[in-house]
Enzyme design. Structure first.
Site, PDB file in Angstrom:
ATOM      1  N   VAL A   3     -21.549   2.421  34.979  1.00 27.65           N
ATOM      2  CA  VAL A   3     -21.961   1.516  33.910  1.00 27.65           C
ATOM      3  C   VAL A   3     -20.779   0.667  33.430  1.00 27.65           C
ATOM      4  CG1 VAL A   3     -22.868   1.416  31.547  1.00 27.65           C
ATOM      5  CG2 VAL A   3     -23.900   2.974  33.213  1.00 27.65           C
ATOM      6  N   GLU A  61     -28.326   2.594  40.140  1.00 31.01           N
ATOM      7  CA  GLU A  61     -27.271   2.667  41.147  1.00 31.01           C
ATOM      8  C   GLU A  61     -27.825   2.067  42.439  1.00 31.01           C
ATOM      9  OE1 GLU A  61     -25.583   6.592  41.556  1.00 31.01           O
ATOM     10  OE2 GLU A  61     -25.448   6.793  39.389  1.00 31.01           O
ATOM     11  N   ASN A 114     -36.258   6.211  30.605  1.00 31.86           N
ATOM     12  CA  ASN A 114     -35.919   7.092  31.725  1.00 31.86           C
ATOM     13  C   ASN A 114     -36.883   8.277  31.836  1.00 31.86           C
ATOM     14  OD1 ASN A 114     -33.887   5.601  32.748  1.00 31.86           O
ATOM     15  ND2 ASN A 114     -32.218   6.983  32.213  1.00 31.86           N
ATOM     16  N   CYS A 140     -28.909  10.272  36.045  1.00 25.16           N
ATOM     17  CA  CYS A 140     -29.582   9.835  34.811  1.00 25.16           C
ATOM     18  C   CYS A 140     -30.887  10.567  34.520  1.00 25.16           C
ATOM     19  CB  CYS A 140     -29.818   8.339  34.889  1.00 25.16           C
ATOM     20  SG  CYS A 140     -28.298   7.454  35.215  1.00 25.16           S
ATOM     21  N   LYS A 179     -30.587  14.318  33.791  1.00 24.42           N
ATOM     22  CA  LYS A 179     -29.817  14.525  32.551  1.00 24.42           C
ATOM     23  C   LYS A 179     -30.617  14.068  31.319  1.00 24.42           C
ATOM     24  CE  LYS A 179     -26.520  11.328  31.902  1.00 24.42           C
ATOM     25  NZ  LYS A 179     -26.728  10.594  30.668  1.00 24.42           N
ATOM     26  N   ARG A 206     -25.111  13.461  42.871  1.00 22.03           N
ATOM     27  CA  ARG A 206     -25.458  14.276  41.702  1.00 22.03           C
ATOM     28  C   ARG A 206     -26.966  14.559  41.667  1.00 22.03           C
ATOM     29  NH1 ARG A 206     -22.308  11.011  37.129  1.00 22.03           N
ATOM     30  NH2 ARG A 206     -22.662   9.319  38.611  1.00 22.03           N
TER      31      ARG A 206
HETATM   32  C1  UGA Z   1     -32.277   5.280  36.565  1.00 21.45           C
HETATM   33  C2  UGA Z   1     -33.199   4.206  35.970  1.00 21.45           C
HETATM   34  O1  UGA Z   1     -34.087   3.722  36.983  1.00 21.45           O
HETATM   35  C3  UGA Z   1     -32.372   3.030  35.426  1.00 21.45           C
HETATM   36  O2  UGA Z   1     -33.238   2.089  34.804  1.00 21.45           O
HETATM   37  C4  UGA Z   1     -31.381   3.561  34.401  1.00 21.45           C
HETATM   38  O3  UGA Z   1     -30.547   2.532  33.899  1.00 21.45           O
HETATM   39  C5  UGA Z   1     -30.497   4.600  35.065  1.00 21.45           C
HETATM   40  O4  UGA Z   1     -31.324   5.671  35.577  1.00 21.45           O
HETATM   41  C6  UGA Z   1     -29.533   5.123  34.030  1.00 21.45           C
HETATM   42  O5  UGA Z   1     -29.987   5.710  33.026  1.00 21.45           O
HETATM   43  O6  UGA Z   1     -28.326   4.826  34.111  1.00 21.45           O
HETATM   44  P1  UGA Z   1     -30.961   5.569  38.898  1.00 21.45           P
HETATM   45  O7  UGA Z   1     -30.670   6.958  38.434  1.00 21.45           O
HETATM   46  O8  UGA Z   1     -29.858   4.741  39.446  1.00 21.45           O
HETATM   47  O9  UGA Z   1     -31.610   4.698  37.692  1.00 21.45           O
HETATM   48  O10 UGA Z   1     -32.044   5.694  40.047  1.00 21.45           O
HETATM   49  P2  UGA Z   1     -33.600   5.367  40.219  1.00 21.45           P
HETATM   50  O11 UGA Z   1     -33.754   4.227  41.119  1.00 21.45           O
HETATM   51  O12 UGA Z   1     -34.290   5.355  38.920  1.00 21.45           O
HETATM   52  O13 UGA Z   1     -34.050   6.683  41.006  1.00 21.45           O
HETATM   53  C7  UGA Z   1     -34.014   7.950  40.370  1.00 21.45           C
HETATM   54  C8  UGA Z   1     -34.596   9.000  41.289  1.00 21.45           C
HETATM   55  O14 UGA Z   1     -35.999   8.828  41.427  1.00 21.45           O
HETATM   56  C9  UGA Z   1     -34.039   8.984  42.704  1.00 21.45           C
HETATM   57  O15 UGA Z   1     -33.848  10.314  43.124  1.00 21.45           O
HETATM   58  C10 UGA Z   1     -35.120   8.303  43.515  1.00 21.45           C
HETATM   59  O16 UGA Z   1     -35.125   8.671  44.867  1.00 21.45           O
HETATM   60  C11 UGA Z   1     -36.358   8.814  42.803  1.00 21.45           C
HETATM   61  N1  UGA Z   1     -37.548   7.936  42.955  1.00 21.45           N
HETATM   62  C12 UGA Z   1     -37.539   6.675  42.459  1.00 21.45           C
HETATM   63  C13 UGA Z   1     -38.661   8.427  43.601  1.00 21.45           C
HETATM   64  O17 UGA Z   1     -38.694   9.584  44.077  1.00 21.45           O
HETATM   65  N2  UGA Z   1     -39.758   7.622  43.717  1.00 21.45           N
HETATM   66  C14 UGA Z   1     -39.788   6.372  43.224  1.00 21.45           C
HETATM   67  O18 UGA Z   1     -40.828   5.685  43.367  1.00 21.45           O
HETATM   68  C15 UGA Z   1     -38.643   5.881  42.587  1.00 21.45           C
END
Ligand code: UGA
Length: 475
Positions: free
Chosen positions: A43, A192, A248, A300, A303, A369
């Site tokens: 971030v 990310e 989130n 994220c 957590k 993570r």
């Molecule tokens: C997440 C949020 O999407 C962001 O908006 C937020 O800013 C961020 O956390 C944060 O709080 O800093 P991120 O952790 O980078 O972002 O990843 P995501 O793209 O949200 O994916 C999270 C998890 O969900 C991953 O393990 C991904 O594989 C899984 N996922 C995502 C699924 O299994 N299915 C989906 O359709 C989408």
């Protein structure tokens, strides 16, 4: 001497003083200001680089700060400590433009800063609550060293609801008495892997503050977004903090929901790909975040679900939907392992060679993570399986956790002489593999595609025993 308005009214000394003061305030706002960002994780670093890109040296100079001297040394040498597409180029360009510098001398830079972002980590404690110790360390430094009046403190770290208000009290009690501190909760919604795009193209800007002054500061900071008509939502501090958690947690619930529906599809023969598409057309549901997989991971969602549950417990409020999403997620993380066992019905996994393709918690990052690959590898190791793993970015991180599994240079090398393949992360390069060649070099024919990246019938025709998540397996 008397001054008159155009209409002939006398301007008193008091009027004149107020006018000059307002003029001075707006001019000082227009002068170049110093922004510092404490914490150079995803971030902090991305925020610093993107703010630098958005502005010119006439308006701001940005310094990214960290207590980790080694990290700062690397950044000063042009080495980016994390893998994030486009970040290295963006940082280099803005260092060259004299917009961006790095320092570990936090007190000195803080004393020169008009605006200080806090973007430090807020990990989970053993009991599920949020560890805010890094945040309070940063706040203590600001209280002792901030020297600009006013000083604006912008909270980017995801902090338990109510922390912003506590920060105001803390700064007023411990900061220099002649300094006015403004505290703003300005949550970040970047993902990310697409962090730069998300920061430069936000859906909304949330500004949580109880002070009017902060609006002008934030408007200047995010001026390019005003031009793009991106919605600015001004809220109280605690509402902004809640928006971050609520967003989130909603995403976490959505993923757990679709994973459960996918598990049902596995039993009924329905196809989750069609089901997701079918419900996603409904604008009340929306098409994104409906991909089933091996559960949500990353720094994220896991957590922030636990963090919000801990906050609710503190207030004696039940968040049953979130508790259920967490429970479903724990179960889902080992779903690929359970499917793998089905491939070897009656046969123990011991001494088999299993290929794990994808170690990062999702594609586009080297972050492991809460990656589902971790509990799966642990389970396989308990069964004395020989593991061959490959990930385009995350192997050096995973080596720190599991130094004794075999890391390979490609998906092809990892699948040679293997009894089964597990696809855990949907890296684009995995979608383009020559699966016929992979099958020919394997000892077995089992594939568990935990991201549904392959067409079941195509792989079946190549001789694979294919299992996806919520998609019918061709028999
Ligand atoms: C997440 C949020 O999407 C962001 O908006 C937020 O800013 C961020 O956390 C944060 O709080 O800093 P991120 O952790 O980078 O972002 O990843 P995501 O793209 O949200 O994916 C999270 C998890 O969900 C991953 O393990 C991904 O594989 C899984 N996922 C995502 C699924 O299994 N299915 C989906 O359709 C989408």
């Amino acid at each position: 001497m008397l001054f008159f308005t155009k209409k002939g009214k006398i301007i008193t000394k008091k009027h004149l003083f107020v006018t000059l003061f307002l003029l001075y305030s707006s001019l000082s706002l227009l002068a170049s200001q110093h922004i510092s960002i404490i914490g150079t994780g995803y971030v902090g670093l991305v925020t610093g680089a993107c703010l630098a890109k958005m502005h010119t040296p006439k308006s701001f100079h940005i310094t990214c700060l960290d207590i980790d001297q080694n990290k700062i040394q690397k950044l000063n040498a042009g080495i980016i400590p994390i893998f994030e597409p486009g970040l290295s180029e963006l940082v280099t360009r803005n260092v060259q433009r004299n917009m961006l510098t790095f320092s570990h001398n936090i007190p000195i830079i803080v004393s020169q800063s008009d605006i200080i972002f806090i973007a430090v980590g807020t990990p989970t404690k053993q009991d599920g609550s949020v560890d805010v110790s890094y945040f309070y360390n940063a706040l203590e430094t600001i209280a002792h060293h901030a020297n600009k009046n006013p000083t604006t403190v912008i909270l980017k770290s995801t902090l338990p609801i109510g922390t912003g208000q506590k920060a105001i009290t803390y700064l007023n009690e411990h900061g220099k008495k002649d300094i006015t501190f403004h505290v703003i909760s300005n949550p970040e919604f970047l993902r990310e892997g697409t962090a730069i795009f998300d920061t430069m193209n936000p859906d909304r800007i949330i500004i949580g503050s109880d002070s009017e002054h902060t609006r002008s500061v934030m408007k200047r900071l995010y001026k390019p977004f005003i031009k793009q008509s991106i919605p600015f939502l001004y809220t109280s501090l605690s509402s902004a903090e809640t928006i971050k958690y609520a967003a989130n947690n909603f995403l976490a619930i959505k993923i757990s929901y679709i994973n459960e529906i996918a598990n049902l599809c596995d039993k009924t023969g329905a196809n989750i790909k069609d089901v997701s598409k079918g419900i996603g057309y409904d604008p009340r549901i929306g098409a994104s975040f409906l991909k089933p997989g091996p559960g949500f991971g990353g720094s994220c969602l896991p957590k922030d679900t636990l963090g919000l549950l801990a906050k609710a417990k503190e207030h004696n409020v039940s968040l049953n939907t979130i508790a259920a999403a967490v429970k479903t997620n724990q179960h889902q993380k080992l779903m690929p392992y359970r499917k793998l066992k089905k491939c070897f019905t009656g046969e123990p996994l011991t001494n088999k060679t299993i290929t794990v393709l994808g170690l990062a918690f999702k594609a586009g990052t080297d972050d492991i993570r809460y990656s589902s690959a971790i509990p799966i590898i642990e389970k396989l190791l308990q069964k004395q399986v020989s593991i061959k793993a490959y990930d385009p970015q995350a192997m050096s991180e995973m080596k720190k956790l599991f130094p004794n599994i075999t890391y390979c240079n490609s998906a092809y090398e990892a699948s040679e002489e293997s009894n089964a393949l597990l696809i855990i992360t949907d890296w684009p390069e995995f979608k383009m593999l020559d699966m016929a060649s992979i099958k020919n070099h394997m000892h077995g024919n089992c594939i568990v595609d935990a991201r549904n990246i392959y067409d079941p019938c195509t792989l079946h025709s190549l001789g694979f025993h294919y299992m996806g998540i919520g998609v019918p397996s061709p028999s």
